[in-house]
Design an enzyme around this catalytic site. Structure first.
Site, PDB file in Angstrom:
ATOM      1  N   GLU A   1      -3.972 -45.391 -16.413  1.00 43.52           N
ATOM      2  CA  GLU A   1      -3.704 -46.706 -16.993  1.00 43.52           C
ATOM      3  C   GLU A   1      -2.200 -46.950 -17.051  1.00 43.52           C
ATOM      4  O   GLU A   1      -1.457 -46.113 -17.532  1.00 43.52           O
ATOM      5  CB  GLU A   1      -4.324 -46.799 -18.390  1.00 43.52           C
ATOM      6  CG  GLU A   1      -3.905 -48.005 -19.212  1.00 43.52           C
ATOM      7  CD  GLU A   1      -4.181 -49.342 -18.527  1.00 43.52           C
ATOM      8  OE1 GLU A   1      -5.320 -49.568 -18.090  1.00 43.52           O
ATOM      9  OE2 GLU A   1      -3.229 -50.154 -18.423  1.00 43.52           O
TER      10      GLU A   1
ATOM     11  N   ILE B   1     -18.186 -61.565 -26.764  1.00 45.81           N
ATOM     12  CA  ILE B   1     -19.612 -61.909 -26.846  1.00 45.81           C
ATOM     13  C   ILE B   1     -20.417 -61.022 -25.919  1.00 45.81           C
ATOM     14  O   ILE B   1     -20.024 -60.795 -24.774  1.00 45.81           O
ATOM     15  CB  ILE B   1     -19.837 -63.389 -26.445  1.00 45.81           C
ATOM     16  CG1 ILE B   1     -19.049 -64.304 -27.376  1.00 45.81           C
ATOM     17  CG2 ILE B   1     -21.325 -63.739 -26.461  1.00 45.81           C
ATOM     18  CD1 ILE B   1     -18.925 -65.717 -26.854  1.00 45.81           C
TER      19      ILE B   1
ATOM     20  N   HIS C   1     -23.330 -61.429 -23.993  1.00 46.70           N
ATOM     21  CA  HIS C   1     -24.146 -62.562 -23.567  1.00 46.70           C
ATOM     22  C   HIS C   1     -25.616 -62.178 -23.446  1.00 46.70           C
ATOM     23  O   HIS C   1     -25.943 -61.032 -23.156  1.00 46.70           O
ATOM     24  CB  HIS C   1     -23.627 -63.099 -22.235  1.00 46.70           C
ATOM     25  CG  HIS C   1     -22.288 -63.755 -22.356  1.00 46.70           C
ATOM     26  ND1 HIS C   1     -22.129 -64.999 -22.917  1.00 46.70           N
ATOM     27  CD2 HIS C   1     -21.050 -63.322 -22.019  1.00 46.70           C
ATOM     28  CE1 HIS C   1     -20.827 -65.307 -22.917  1.00 46.70           C
ATOM     29  NE2 HIS C   1     -20.156 -64.303 -22.375  1.00 46.70           N
TER      30      HIS C   1
ATOM     31  N   VAL D   1      -0.241 -46.840 -11.075  1.00 41.65           N
ATOM     32  CA  VAL D   1      -0.434 -46.388  -9.704  1.00 41.65           C
ATOM     33  C   VAL D   1       0.394 -47.284  -8.781  1.00 41.65           C
ATOM     34  O   VAL D   1       0.227 -48.504  -8.790  1.00 41.65           O
ATOM     35  CB  VAL D   1      -1.931 -46.461  -9.330  1.00 41.65           C
ATOM     36  CG1 VAL D   1      -2.128 -46.117  -7.855  1.00 41.65           C
ATOM     37  CG2 VAL D   1      -2.741 -45.559 -10.238  1.00 41.65           C
TER      38      VAL D   1
ATOM     39  N   LYS E   1     -18.318 -72.273 -19.322  1.00 37.44           N
ATOM     40  CA  LYS E   1     -19.295 -72.261 -20.405  1.00 37.44           C
ATOM     41  C   LYS E   1     -18.838 -73.143 -21.557  1.00 37.44           C
ATOM     42  O   LYS E   1     -19.555 -73.329 -22.521  1.00 37.44           O
ATOM     43  CB  LYS E   1     -19.510 -70.831 -20.891  1.00 37.44           C
ATOM     44  CG  LYS E   1     -20.125 -69.930 -19.816  1.00 37.44           C
ATOM     45  CD  LYS E   1     -20.502 -68.553 -20.396  1.00 37.44           C
ATOM     46  CE  LYS E   1     -21.023 -67.607 -19.341  1.00 37.44           C
ATOM     47  NZ  LYS E   1     -20.128 -66.449 -19.115  1.00 37.44           N
TER      48      LYS E   1
ATOM     49  N   ILE F   1     -14.210 -58.781 -11.849  1.00 37.32           N
ATOM     50  CA  ILE F   1     -15.038 -58.628 -13.059  1.00 37.32           C
ATOM     51  C   ILE F   1     -14.568 -59.628 -14.108  1.00 37.32           C
ATOM     52  O   ILE F   1     -13.856 -59.302 -15.058  1.00 37.32           O
ATOM     53  CB  ILE F   1     -14.997 -57.186 -13.599  1.00 37.32           C
ATOM     54  CG1 ILE F   1     -15.225 -56.171 -12.480  1.00 37.32           C
ATOM     55  CG2 ILE F   1     -16.041 -57.020 -14.715  1.00 37.32           C
ATOM     56  CD1 ILE F   1     -16.572 -56.257 -11.779  1.00 37.32           C
TER      57      ILE F   1
ATOM     58  N   CYS G   1      -2.384 -51.761 -45.254  1.00 48.34           N
ATOM     59  CA  CYS G   1      -2.579 -53.159 -44.861  1.00 48.34           C
ATOM     60  C   CYS G   1      -3.342 -53.854 -45.969  1.00 48.34           C
ATOM     61  O   CYS G   1      -4.451 -53.471 -46.302  1.00 48.34           O
ATOM     62  CB  CYS G   1      -3.359 -53.225 -43.547  1.00 48.34           C
ATOM     63  SG  CYS G   1      -3.962 -54.870 -43.137  1.00 48.34           S
TER      64      CYS G   1
HETATM   65  C1  LIG Z   1     -10.641 -65.608 -22.364  1.00 48.30           C
HETATM   66  C2  LIG Z   1     -11.717 -64.657 -21.923  1.00 48.30           C
HETATM   67  C3  LIG Z   1     -12.904 -64.564 -22.629  1.00 48.30           C
HETATM   68  C4  LIG Z   1     -13.895 -63.686 -22.212  1.00 48.30           C
HETATM   69  N1  LIG Z   1     -15.022 -63.564 -22.971  1.00 48.30           N
HETATM   70  C5  LIG Z   1     -15.979 -62.687 -22.592  1.00 48.30           C
HETATM   71  C6  LIG Z   1     -17.140 -62.534 -23.387  1.00 48.30           C
HETATM   72  O1  LIG Z   1     -17.278 -63.150 -24.436  1.00 48.30           O
HETATM   73  N2  LIG Z   1     -18.112 -61.690 -22.975  1.00 48.30           N
HETATM   74  C7  LIG Z   1     -17.982 -60.984 -21.827  1.00 48.30           C
HETATM   75  O2  LIG Z   1     -18.904 -60.252 -21.490  1.00 48.30           O
HETATM   76  N3  LIG Z   1     -16.870 -61.082 -21.069  1.00 48.30           N
HETATM   77  C8  LIG Z   1     -15.869 -61.913 -21.430  1.00 48.30           C
HETATM   78  N4  LIG Z   1     -14.742 -62.017 -20.678  1.00 48.30           N
HETATM   79  C9  LIG Z   1     -14.586 -61.167 -19.526  1.00 48.30           C
HETATM   80  C10 LIG Z   1     -14.161 -59.767 -19.922  1.00 48.30           C
HETATM   81  O3  LIG Z   1     -13.129 -59.792 -20.850  1.00 48.30           O
HETATM   82  C11 LIG Z   1     -13.666 -59.055 -18.679  1.00 48.30           C
HETATM   83  O4  LIG Z   1     -14.626 -59.182 -17.681  1.00 48.30           O
HETATM   84  C12 LIG Z   1     -13.461 -57.571 -18.930  1.00 48.30           C
HETATM   85  O5  LIG Z   1     -12.659 -57.353 -20.055  1.00 48.30           O
HETATM   86  C13 LIG Z   1     -12.831 -56.959 -17.710  1.00 48.30           C
HETATM   87  O6  LIG Z   1     -12.565 -55.613 -17.930  1.00 48.30           O
HETATM   88  P1  LIG Z   1     -11.711 -54.818 -16.899  1.00 48.30           P
HETATM   89  O7  LIG Z   1     -11.778 -53.403 -17.335  1.00 48.30           O
HETATM   90  O8  LIG Z   1     -12.144 -55.137 -15.533  1.00 48.30           O
HETATM   91  O9  LIG Z   1     -10.255 -55.421 -16.988  1.00 48.30           O
HETATM   92  P2  LIG Z   1      -8.994 -55.038 -17.908  1.00 48.30           P
HETATM   93  O10 LIG Z   1      -9.368 -54.882 -19.314  1.00 48.30           O
HETATM   94  O11 LIG Z   1      -7.933 -55.995 -17.577  1.00 48.30           O
HETATM   95  O12 LIG Z   1      -8.604 -53.593 -17.395  1.00 48.30           O
HETATM   96  C14 LIG Z   1      -7.890 -53.365 -16.220  1.00 48.30           C
HETATM   97  C15 LIG Z   1      -6.811 -52.353 -16.506  1.00 48.30           C
HETATM   98  O13 LIG Z   1      -6.196 -51.930 -15.296  1.00 48.30           O
HETATM   99  C16 LIG Z   1      -4.856 -51.627 -15.566  1.00 48.30           C
HETATM  100  N5  LIG Z   1      -4.114 -51.605 -14.310  1.00 48.30           N
HETATM  101  C17 LIG Z   1      -3.855 -52.640 -13.488  1.00 48.30           C
HETATM  102  N6  LIG Z   1      -3.126 -52.224 -12.442  1.00 48.30           N
HETATM  103  C18 LIG Z   1      -2.940 -50.892 -12.584  1.00 48.30           C
HETATM  104  C19 LIG Z   1      -2.265 -49.911 -11.825  1.00 48.30           C
HETATM  105  N7  LIG Z   1      -1.643 -50.217 -10.693  1.00 48.30           N
HETATM  106  N8  LIG Z   1      -2.253 -48.644 -12.280  1.00 48.30           N
HETATM  107  C20 LIG Z   1      -2.869 -48.301 -13.424  1.00 48.30           C
HETATM  108  N9  LIG Z   1      -3.527 -49.206 -14.186  1.00 48.30           N
HETATM  109  C21 LIG Z   1      -3.565 -50.484 -13.773  1.00 48.30           C
HETATM  110  C22 LIG Z   1      -4.470 -52.758 -16.475  1.00 48.30           C
HETATM  111  O14 LIG Z   1      -3.308 -52.439 -17.211  1.00 48.30           O
HETATM  112  C23 LIG Z   1      -5.707 -52.907 -17.348  1.00 48.30           C
HETATM  113  O15 LIG Z   1      -5.607 -52.164 -18.549  1.00 48.30           O
HETATM  114  C24 LIG Z   1     -13.721 -62.894 -21.064  1.00 48.30           C
HETATM  115  C25 LIG Z   1     -12.515 -62.972 -20.363  1.00 48.30           C
HETATM  116  C26 LIG Z   1     -11.514 -63.829 -20.788  1.00 48.30           C
HETATM  117  C27 LIG Z   1     -10.235 -63.873 -20.051  1.00 48.30           C
END
Ligand SMILES: Cc1cc2nc3c(=O)[nH]c(=O)nc-3n(C[C@H](O)[C@H](O)[C@H](O)COP(=O)(O)OP(=O)(O)OC[C@H]3O[C@@H](n4cnc5c(N)ncnc54)[C@H](O)[C@@H]3O)c2cc1C
Ligand SMILES: Cc1cc2nc3c(=O)[nH]c(=O)nc-3n(C[C@H](O)[C@H](O)[C@H](O)COP(=O)(O)OP(=O)(O)OC[C@H]3O[C@@H](n4cnc5c(N)ncnc54)[C@H](O)[C@@H]3O)c2cc1C
Lengths: 418, 498
Positions: free
Chosen positions: B35, B51, B53, B176, B254, B340, B405
């Site tokens: 990370e 949420i 869903h 990375v 949505k 995703i 807190c």
């Molecule tokens: C406003 C909003 C509301 C949402 N609401 C919902 C909801 O209610 N319910 C739901 O199911 N989903 C929801 N989603 C979607 C959900 O948040 C995402 O699909 C999910 O969090 C994605 O997870 P992730 O692990 O793919 O991404 P991230 O949490 O972004 O994780 C990716 C990680 O990769 C790391 N990274 C990137 N590049 C590198 C690199 N080169 N080297 C090492 N690390 C790296 C980043 O730092 C990050 O920590 C919402 C999204 C948004 C934006």
């Protein structure tokens, strides 16, 4: 779990709590003073500038000196003091007030008392409360937190600082930051006039050539890790004129955008909160809507001078003594309301024929104003006040002889400014 | 040398990477989670609506709908094992015209076809009974009781902790930047020139999955960030709803939702705007007004005055708007988990399962551990304890008696525990313990937390950051004789306890 009985408990050992507890102890009652900090004095301990005590001690003191004087008396009076002790819950049932508090040495303590004084002070409004757009980097502090970091812990929160809000705390911090070598680049005030007192504008801004932007807002905060810049936008006719915006590079933003009474516990006890003050509504005895629960100091309404806090709180302690002696009778109280140009008046009720102190805040700025005390459609008293401004609380006493009884229930009193 | 080679390296410690890691930690594998941020869950997984869903929004023909439905069903078990805050409060879609009611009926049918349990169409009376704060102009709507809410960071932290407990390694501050493939092994280099080796690599880098794919010579694609701003309102807010309230969705989003949180605060949002910068997390005042206008149309008593903070996160979208999960055709032993976007949080446990199967297909041997431990120890939260239980805890460890807190009642013991678990920034501790997350937004506790971090980690307080990198909080110490004025230290009163 330990259970302790007192005649009165005071929550908060700032100027308000100490003054109230002292008066209760002088009345001969067993009182406990509880504070979550490791010292007596509350917010005063970080206010190391002068300007305290001119009315109360007839001498110009720093905040800690003022606190010290009160603290000595509190200790001498043999009041039971619980420091590092957070009150977490407060309930009232069948006249018994129960507080749940906690500290590391004694664990959870249940305090039972006949009377409780709320003296929890206030908290600072923050970015969320005023909704400044932009990013959320490190380097955004409330002014009180910055004051604490500098004065108590000895750290510099930032080097190039923009201060939002021209209240006294913000102004004092502008000077304090300049003294420790930081550059204060601007003080930005949304209103057309400064919120702080004139003395502070001169001594804290002019003397350091710090520009004050009136009728301006910070419309954006930039920066990924740490604050990098802010955008400042003038208001024209009340709306932001974005074409005239300018940008200032800085590493720190200080928020001095007002204080709100700390009313979490008050709400837990079911105390009615006034929309005007943000603190509990109180009657002529500074008693809240919950019988036997009193309030004074910044938790009741935000004060700008500690001297008035001490005065109000000592009176509050006196009412607690009356209450514990069953001397708060059934005298009828009349309502007190804020009239024209007045934001609020405390207390919210009065007893005819008795001397009463009123605190109020103006909405208008005026060199020479007149207070109008009205009842049943007639002005029963007038008073001249100099330098009326929202930043300066007006504190005055009405003689009982000026407030005679009215026929039937006491008629509502209205206090207006013109 | 070969002994140090990881079987699988997962890039990105969000909900997706953490779910994959934890699922794989049940097998005899050497695992690494890489990370770039200072702590896990500092990406989009901390800035969303939280949420879970129910699964009626998308037709089951898409991969994201299949994983969403499956993911939803997995949360009870996960909560049982990991103890994160999760509640099936139910989802309501409120219609305000008979036209909208038609869409509700379509959603209902889609939900039934997707196998969403207990879903129902409600008339006006029933809907108002379920959600009395709803605008009485509603004409009816949809009710899906299996929809839920979660504290997303607590969920991700728990997943990571569980995987660590089962032997997985987590490397934070590991961005990375390059990779080489030789002898069936990838050598992966970080921006700080650290190297690790792994046989299989999973790209779950969220918004940056396109860049990570390029580093490994994987497929070429573009992630477009679609930003969403959200507003958080204080505990006991007037508009706090019983359920998650959705408007009838448009074709693109949505809509603006009204969301209760497990911790008793509430949120309104999110917006949906395509942006260029993946790190763009700005909030704006125009959007505030739009968001509130829409939210207040559904629940009129919602008040802007109760806002305590706002934040923004961006959905990682790809053309076609579906998840893209598969074994790379151009980079060997490289699995893409990209695009995703929402409902990624909901789908994440099912993604973990799905990726495990892909790894098997890709030739990884999966042998179940005999000593796999699915449970993690339950954290003590002072705010959830009765006074008697708290009293007992203080006897065990006096630090439980010291509240740090004030808004969220977090004790020093909880902060120390978070630091010991590796959360050493102000934000890390905030997300782990809630210290600084309440009404006053850290005005009271942040310097206290900083002092505890400094004490526990032995680092000077000036080095403590908000969230790693250049986010330092203090910019210096005042020399003893610096300013034109002395700064008298307040004298501490030596008052004894009563
Ligand atoms: C406003 C909003 C509301 C949402 N609401 C919902 C909801 O209610 N319910 C739901 O199911 N989903 C929801 N989603 C979607 C959900 O948040 C995402 O699909 C999910 O969090 C994605 O997870 P992730 O692990 O793919 O991404 P991230 O949490 O972004 O994780 C990716 C990680 O990769 C790391 N990274 C990137 N590049 C590198 C690199 N080169 N080297 C090492 N690390 C790296 C980043 O730092 C990050 O920590 C919402 C999204 C948004 C934006
Ligand atoms: C930055 C600043 C500058 C000022 N400058 C001046 C000046 O120059 N001149 C002047 O005359 N006045 C000044 N004032 C005003 C004056 O000092 C204050 O109004 C006064 O000290 C407030 O006293 P208080 O007791 O009401 O509140 P506080 O001093 O805030 O005391 C409240 C106490 O309650 C405790 N408490 C709260 N909740 C709990 C709980 N749940 N359990 C246990 N304890 C609790 C807190 O720890 C605190 O110690 C200034 C105020 C501020 C904030």
């Amino acid at each position: 779990m330990r259970e302790l009985e007192y005649e009165a408990i005071v929550i908060g050992a700032g100027a308000a709590g100490m003054a109230a507890a002292l008066r209760i102890a002088e009345g001969g009652f067993r009182v406990a003073l509880v504070d979550r900090e490791d010292h007596l004095g509350g917010i005063l301990m970080q206010c190391i500038h002068n300007g305290f005590g001119l009315h109360w001690f007839k001498q110009e003191l720093t905040g800690p000196e003022f606190a010290e004087r009160l603290a000595e008396k509190v200790v001498a009076a043999g009041i039971d003091i619980f420091l590092n002790t957070t009150v977490m819950d407060f309930s009232v049932s069948n006249g018994v007030k129960t507080l749940i508090a906690c500290n590391s040495e004694q664990g959870v303590i249940q305090f039972n008392a006949r009377a409780v004084v709320l003296a929890m002070g206030c908290r600072e409004r923050n970015r969320g409360n005023i909704g400044i757009p932009g990013t959320r980097p490190a380097g955004i502090f409330t002014a009180g937190l910055a004051q604490r970091l500098i004065n108590v812990d000895g750290y510099v929160p930032g080097k190039r600082v923009v201060i939002i809000g021209s209240g006294d705390i913000g102004l004092i911090m502008a000077r304090r930051l300049s003294w420790v070598g930081a550059k204060v680049l601007a003080v930005v005030e949304i209103l057309p006039h400064p919120s702080g007192i004139t003395r502070n504008i001169v001594q804290c801004l002019h003397d350091f050539n710090i520009p004050l932007y009136l009728s301006h807002i910070v419309s954006r905060i930039e920066g990924k890790d740490r604050v990098e810049a802010v955008t400042i936008t003038p208001l024209e006719g009340g709306t932001p004129e974005h074409s005239k915006s300018f940008r200032i590079e800085c590493d720190t933003v200080l928020l001095s955008v007002g204080l709100i009474p700390e009313n979490e516990l008050s709400k837990k006890a079911g105390v009615t909160i006034g929309h005007d003050t943000g603190g509990p509504k109180v009657d002529a005895h500074l008693m809240t809507s919950a019988e036997g629960v009193f309030a004074c100091g910044n938790v009741l309404h935000v004060h700008d001078l500690v001297d008035f806090v001490a005065d109000e709180s000592t009176r509050c302690g006196g009412y607690v003594v009356d209450y514990l002696r069953d001397q708060i009778g059934e005298e009828k109280q009349g309502a007190v309301t804020a009239g024209a140009n007045v934001r609020y008046v405390v207390p919210h009720r009065y007893v005819p024929g008795r001397d009463t102190h009123f605190s109020l805040r103006s909405i208008i700025v005026k060199d020479r104003g007149t207070l109008l005390i009205k009842r049943q459609g007639a002005v029963i008293k007038k008073k001249t006040v100099q330098h009326v401004k929202p930043a300066e609380m007006i504190y005055f006493k009405m003689r009982g002889s000026d407030l005679p009884a009215t026929e039937g229930d006491p008629a509502p009193l209205e206090i207006a400014l013109e | 040398m070969k002994k140090d080679v990881f079987d699988v390296a997962i890039i990105g410690a969000g909900a997706v990477g953490a779910s994959i890691l934890r699922r794989l930690s049940a097998y005899d594998l050497k695992l690494a989670l890489l990370e770039k941020c200072t702590d896990v869950c500092f990406g989009v997984s901390k800035a969303n609506s939280g949420i879970i869903h129910a699964g009626f929004h998308h037709p089951v023909t898409s991969l994201k709908a299949r994983l969403e439905i499956r993911g939803n069903l997995m949360f009870d078990q996960l909560q049982h094992e990991l103890g994160f805050p999760f509640k099936r409060v139910g989802i309501i879609v409120a219609a305000f015209s008979y036209e909208e009611m038609k869409t509700v009926e379509q959603l209902y049918e889609q939900g039934v076809a997707n196998g969403v349990p207990l879903i129902e169409v409600c008339g006006r009376e029933r809907l108002l009974m379920l959600e009395p704060k709803l605008n009485p102009d509603t004409v009816g709507g949809l009710y899906a009781p299996t929809g839920g809410i979660i504290e997303p960071y607590r969920y991700v932290f728990a997943l990571v902790e569980s995987a660590k407990q089962n032997g997985a390694e987590v490397k934070t501050d590991f961005e990375v930047v390059s990779a080489k493939h030789n002898d069936n092994v990838y050598t992966i280099t970080s921006s700080r020139k650290e190297k690790i080796q792994a046989r299989h690599v999973i790209n779950s880098a969220g918004l940056f999955a396109d860049e990570v794919s390029a580093i490994f010579g994987g497929e070429v694609f573009t992630i477009t960030p679609r930003k969403g701003e959200e507003y958080l309102l204080e505990r006991n807010a007037a508009g706090f709803p019983n359920h998650v309230i959705f408007p009838v969705p448009s074709r693109v989003s949505k809509g603006i939702l009204v969301i209760p949180t497990v911790e008793g605060t509430m949120m309104v949002g999110p917006t949906a705007i395509e942006v260029n910068d993946k790190d763009d997390s700005e909030t704006s005042s125009d959007n505030l007004d739009k968001v509130f206008a829409q939210a207040m149309y559904m629940i009129p008593v919602i008040s802007k005055r109760e806002i305590i903070t706002s934040f923004a996160g961006s959905r990682a979208t790809m053309p076609g708007n579906d998840f893209y999960i598969g074994i790379s055709k151009s980079a060997p032993h490289f699995i893409q988990v990209a695009g995703i976007q929402s409902p990624g949080l909901t789908a994440s446990p099912a993604i973990g399962e799905y990726v495990k199967d892909l790894l098997k297909q890709d030739g990884l041997r999966l042998t179940e551990k005999t000593d796999y431990e699915p449970f993690i120890p339950h954290e003590t939260c002072v705010r959830e304890l009765s006074p008697a239980a708290l009293d007992e805890k203080v006897k065990e460890d006096p630090l439980y008696g010291h509240m740090v807190c004030r808004c969220e009642s977090v004790s020093e013991a909880e902060i120390v525990e978070a630091i010991r678990k590796g959360h050493t920034t102000l934000d890390g501790i905030k997300f782990y313990t809630r210290a600084g997350m309440g009404r006053c937004q850290g005005g009271f506790c942040s310097y206290r937390v900083m002092k505890i971090i400094a004490r526990e980690t032995g680092r000077p307080i000036e080095e403590i950051t908000k969230r790693g990198g250049g986010s330092r909080l203090l910019l210096g110490k005042i020399p003893v004789e610096s300013g034109a004025r002395p700064s008298p230290k307040p004298k501490k009163k030596s008052v004894k306890y009563a």
